[in-house]
Design a protein around this motif. Structure first.
Motif, PDB file in Angstrom:
ATOM      1  N   VAL A   1      -1.121 -16.182 -10.291  1.00 15.39           N
ATOM      2  CA  VAL A   1      -0.769 -15.288  -9.189  1.00 15.39           C
ATOM      3  C   VAL A   1       0.396 -14.410  -9.632  1.00 15.39           C
ATOM      4  O   VAL A   1       1.463 -14.911  -9.978  1.00 15.39           O
ATOM      5  CB  VAL A   1      -0.372 -16.094  -7.941  1.00 15.39           C
ATOM      6  N   PRO A   2       0.206 -13.089  -9.655  1.00 13.88           N
ATOM      7  CA  PRO A   2       1.300 -12.201 -10.077  1.00 13.88           C
ATOM      8  C   PRO A   2       2.489 -12.326  -9.127  1.00 13.88           C
ATOM      9  O   PRO A   2       2.321 -12.533  -7.923  1.00 13.88           O
ATOM     10  CB  PRO A   2       0.669 -10.799  -9.990  1.00 13.88           C
ATOM     11  N   GLU A   3       3.651 -12.182  -9.671  1.00 15.00           N
ATOM     12  CA  GLU A   3       4.873 -12.280  -8.871  1.00 15.00           C
ATOM     13  C   GLU A   3       4.861 -11.221  -7.764  1.00 15.00           C
ATOM     14  O   GLU A   3       4.574 -10.045  -8.001  1.00 15.00           O
ATOM     15  CB  GLU A   3       6.099 -12.072  -9.765  1.00 15.00           C
ATOM     16  N   GLY A   4       5.134 -11.665  -6.541  1.00 18.70           N
ATOM     17  CA  GLY A   4       5.171 -10.746  -5.410  1.00 18.70           C
ATOM     18  C   GLY A   4       3.844 -10.563  -4.709  1.00 18.70           C
ATOM     19  O   GLY A   4       3.781  -9.974  -3.625  1.00 18.70           O
ATOM     20  N   TYR A   5       2.751 -11.046  -5.310  1.00 22.31           N
ATOM     21  CA  TYR A   5       1.418 -10.952  -4.730  1.00 22.31           C
ATOM     22  C   TYR A   5       1.054 -12.296  -4.089  1.00 22.31           C
ATOM     23  O   TYR A   5       1.380 -13.349  -4.623  1.00 22.31           O
ATOM     24  CB  TYR A   5       0.381 -10.611  -5.791  1.00 22.31           C
ATOM     25  N   THR A   6       0.328 -12.252  -2.974  1.00 25.20           N
ATOM     26  CA  THR A   6      -0.114 -13.462  -2.293  1.00 25.20           C
ATOM     27  C   THR A   6      -1.637 -13.525  -2.332  1.00 25.20           C
ATOM     28  O   THR A   6      -2.297 -12.547  -1.958  1.00 25.20           O
ATOM     29  CB  THR A   6       0.348 -13.475  -0.820  1.00 25.20           C
TER      30      THR A   6
ATOM     31  N   TYR B   1      -4.986  -6.586  -8.475  1.00 28.21           N
ATOM     32  CA  TYR B   1      -3.891  -6.491  -9.441  1.00 28.21           C
ATOM     33  C   TYR B   1      -4.386  -5.691 -10.646  1.00 28.21           C
ATOM     34  O   TYR B   1      -5.586  -5.643 -10.920  1.00 28.21           O
ATOM     35  CB  TYR B   1      -3.449  -7.891  -9.867  1.00 28.21           C
ATOM     36  N   ARG B   2      -3.481  -5.085 -11.348  1.00 27.09           N
ATOM     37  CA  ARG B   2      -3.830  -4.282 -12.528  1.00 27.09           C
ATOM     38  C   ARG B   2      -4.812  -5.034 -13.424  1.00 27.09           C
ATOM     39  O   ARG B   2      -4.573  -6.160 -13.834  1.00 27.09           O
ATOM     40  CB  ARG B   2      -2.560  -3.955 -13.320  1.00 27.09           C
ATOM     41  N   TYR B   3      -5.945  -4.367 -13.711  1.00 27.22           N
ATOM     42  CA  TYR B   3      -6.947  -4.973 -14.588  1.00 27.22           C
ATOM     43  C   TYR B   3      -6.334  -5.310 -15.948  1.00 27.22           C
ATOM     44  O   TYR B   3      -5.417  -4.625 -16.416  1.00 27.22           O
ATOM     45  CB  TYR B   3      -8.111  -4.014 -14.810  1.00 27.22           C
ATOM     46  N   ASP B   4      -6.881  -6.346 -16.577  1.00 24.07           N
ATOM     47  CA  ASP B   4      -6.481  -6.678 -17.948  1.00 24.07           C
ATOM     48  C   ASP B   4      -7.144  -5.664 -18.873  1.00 24.07           C
ATOM     49  O   ASP B   4      -8.109  -5.965 -19.589  1.00 24.07           O
ATOM     50  CB  ASP B   4      -6.912  -8.110 -18.280  1.00 24.07           C
TER      51      ASP B   4
ATOM     52  N   TYR C   1     -10.940  13.561 -13.765  1.00 21.09           N
ATOM     53  CA  TYR C   1      -9.946  13.269 -12.728  1.00 21.09           C
ATOM     54  C   TYR C   1      -9.907  11.764 -12.536  1.00 21.09           C
ATOM     55  O   TYR C   1     -10.898  11.147 -12.130  1.00 21.09           O
ATOM     56  CB  TYR C   1     -10.272  13.963 -11.415  1.00 21.09           C
ATOM     57  N   PHE C   2      -8.761  11.177 -12.830  1.00 24.10           N
ATOM     58  CA  PHE C   2      -8.566   9.736 -12.779  1.00 24.10           C
ATOM     59  C   PHE C   2      -7.985   9.340 -11.430  1.00 24.10           C
ATOM     60  O   PHE C   2      -6.924   9.818 -11.036  1.00 24.10           O
ATOM     61  CB  PHE C   2      -7.616   9.302 -13.895  1.00 24.10           C
ATOM     62  N   VAL C   3      -8.705   8.452 -10.721  1.00 23.03           N
ATOM     63  CA  VAL C   3      -8.228   7.960  -9.435  1.00 23.03           C
ATOM     64  C   VAL C   3      -7.353   6.732  -9.689  1.00 23.03           C
ATOM     65  O   VAL C   3      -7.856   5.652  -9.984  1.00 23.03           O
ATOM     66  CB  VAL C   3      -9.398   7.606  -8.489  1.00 23.03           C
ATOM     67  N   ASN C   4      -6.080   6.935  -9.614  1.00 24.25           N
ATOM     68  CA  ASN C   4      -5.123   5.847  -9.801  1.00 24.25           C
ATOM     69  C   ASN C   4      -5.148   4.974  -8.552  1.00 24.25           C
ATOM     70  O   ASN C   4      -4.964   5.458  -7.444  1.00 24.25           O
ATOM     71  CB  ASN C   4      -3.738   6.449 -10.013  1.00 24.25           C
ATOM     72  N   ASN C   5      -5.403   3.681  -8.701  1.00 25.71           N
ATOM     73  CA  ASN C   5      -5.444   2.778  -7.557  1.00 25.71           C
ATOM     74  C   ASN C   5      -4.865   1.423  -7.948  1.00 25.71           C
ATOM     75  O   ASN C   5      -4.273   1.291  -9.026  1.00 25.71           O
ATOM     76  CB  ASN C   5      -6.880   2.657  -7.009  1.00 25.71           C
ATOM     77  N   SER C   6      -5.039   0.415  -7.102  1.00 27.38           N
ATOM     78  CA  SER C   6      -4.405  -0.871  -7.393  1.00 27.38           C
ATOM     79  C   SER C   6      -4.994  -1.536  -8.627  1.00 27.38           C
ATOM     80  O   SER C   6      -4.359  -2.405  -9.231  1.00 27.38           O
ATOM     81  CB  SER C   6      -4.509  -1.812  -6.186  1.00 27.38           C
ATOM     82  N   ARG C   7      -6.195  -1.137  -9.047  1.00 22.43           N
ATOM     83  CA  ARG C   7      -6.808  -1.692 -10.247  1.00 22.43           C
ATOM     84  C   ARG C   7      -6.096  -1.247 -11.518  1.00 22.43           C
ATOM     85  O   ARG C   7      -6.283  -1.843 -12.577  1.00 22.43           O
ATOM     86  CB  ARG C   7      -8.272  -1.279 -10.315  1.00 22.43           C
ATOM     87  N   SER C   8      -5.310  -0.198 -11.421  1.00 22.36           N
ATOM     88  CA  SER C   8      -4.591   0.306 -12.588  1.00 22.36           C
ATOM     89  C   SER C   8      -3.078   0.222 -12.400  1.00 22.36           C
ATOM     90  O   SER C   8      -2.326   0.808 -13.181  1.00 22.36           O
ATOM     91  CB  SER C   8      -4.997   1.760 -12.872  1.00 22.36           C
ATOM     92  N   MET C   9      -2.635  -0.519 -11.379  1.00 22.01           N
ATOM     93  CA  MET C   9      -1.208  -0.564 -11.067  1.00 22.01           C
ATOM     94  C   MET C   9      -0.710  -1.991 -10.884  1.00 22.01           C
ATOM     95  O   MET C   9      -1.435  -2.856 -10.398  1.00 22.01           O
ATOM     96  CB  MET C   9      -0.917   0.219  -9.779  1.00 22.01           C
ATOM     97  N   ASP C  10       0.531  -2.210 -11.280  1.00 23.48           N
ATOM     98  CA  ASP C  10       1.274  -3.423 -10.949  1.00 23.48           C
ATOM     99  C   ASP C  10       2.440  -2.955 -10.099  1.00 23.48           C
ATOM    100  O   ASP C  10       3.371  -2.320 -10.598  1.00 23.48           O
ATOM    101  CB  ASP C  10       1.759  -4.121 -12.222  1.00 23.48           C
TER     102      ASP C  10
END
Length: 322
Positions: A24-29, A49-52, A82-91
């Motif tokens: 579980v990433p820190e800060g995520y539930t 969470y950001r994809y590996d 055009y890249f859609v930045n979303n939670s899959r690419s972000m921590d």
């Protein structure tokens, strides 16, 4: 024989127990028991969470990237991404002040792309403004932002269409993440922008077709079921090929290669060109009955510009180009 089978089953069970679950990433539930779905922030948002990326690149993505470079390079057609930045690419726990690292690396690996841009987003607060509470898609605000960004990227001189009004429907929207987690925690109501757009000929499989159920929604005819798929229903869902024809032959022909992020912007983009071909490679063969041979397609349709539109998952769950 029975004892041998028991030993085999025990060995399999033990091996399964030895495989570590995603930490579980820190800060995520954790949101339910589903892998990579979490609650984050103070407003009940479900995110991934950001994809590996580094692992997925070697396992799957590089093959997709190679196919795009092979088939879209060395042609007069101009290629945009055009890249859609979303939670899959972000921590969200990291410093997000700069450009997204996955986006930058993808652009280094796609020399076939002539021009590119990304959805700017640098905090959880911005994410909440641009995305649904329990769905991976951008909301109407995010889609409008993306549409305006894309017009600039494509060097379209037209002013972007602006919404006439925001419409909030009497339906709570439990989106795609709820389907995965089983946690029906949404509090937001499904909302869209209403536009007054010029007429355009729209065809699917050579037949005239109205995409989506916007008119029905605005007339108050929509489901209030707690698990209704409002994004797909309102905007029309994923289709293999849609053709928008404005009849303005002095304008360019555009090919959009996209995933479901294209659903909420295609009706807008399709009115700025002569012909706009919107292709979802995941659905193309099932709808048309034929494989996509991209070079033949570009030549046959006299395509001037190609726009690749999607998030990091575009090169994971799509189809290679041939």
């Amino acid at each position: 024989m029975k004892k041998s089978l028991i030993f085999v089953l025990l060995a399999v069970l033990l091996m399964g127990c030895a495989v570590p679950a995603m930490a579980v990433p820190e800060g995520y539930t954790p949101a339910g028991a589903t892998k990579n779905c979490f609650f984050y922030g103070e407003n009940g948002y479900t995110v991934e969470y950001r994809y590996d990326y580094e692992t997925l690149l070697a396992q799957t993505m590089q093959g997709y990237l190679d196919s795009y470079n092979t088939t879209l390079s060395g042609d007069e057609t101009v290629v945009y991404f055009y890249f859609v930045n979303n939670s899959r690419s972000m921590d969200f726990t990291r410093d997000l002040s700069g450009e997204n690292d996955i986006y930058l690396d993808l652009m280094d690996r796609l020399p076939c792309v002539d021009h590119h841009a990304a959805l700017e987003m640098h905090s959880m607060e911005e994410y909440e403004a641009l995305f649904y509470q329990t769905d991976h898609h951008w909301n109407h605000v995010g889609a409008q932002r993306g549409y305006e960004d894309i017009l600039k990227l494509l060097q379209v001189e037209d002013a972007p269409f602006q919404p006439v009004e925001e419409v909030v429907f009497d339906a709570v929207y439990n989106g795609s993440y709820v389907k995965r987690t089983g946690v029906k925690n949404a509090t937001e109501h499904f909302a869209v922008y209403r536009y007054e757009l010029p007429e355009v000929k729209v065809t699917v499989g050579g037949r005239m077709k109205k995409i989506g159920r916007a008119d029905a929604y605005f007339a108050g005819k929509y489901s209030k079921d707690i698990l209704a798929t409002h994004y797909a229903t309102f905007y029309g869902g994923d289709l293999g090929e849609i053709v928008y024809d404005t009849g303005r032959e002095e304008r360019d022909n555009l090919l959009i290669l996209c995933n479901s992020y294209g659903c909420s912007v295609r009706e807008l983009l399709g009115r700025h060109f002569n012909k706009t071909y919107v292709v979802d490679m995941r659905e193309y063969m099932a709808q048309t009955g034929k494989s996509m041979k991209i070079r033949e397609y570009l030549q046959e349709k006299e395509i001037d510009k190609v726009l690749i539109l999607g998030d990091v998952s575009y090169f994971l769950y799509g189809k290679k180009l041939y």
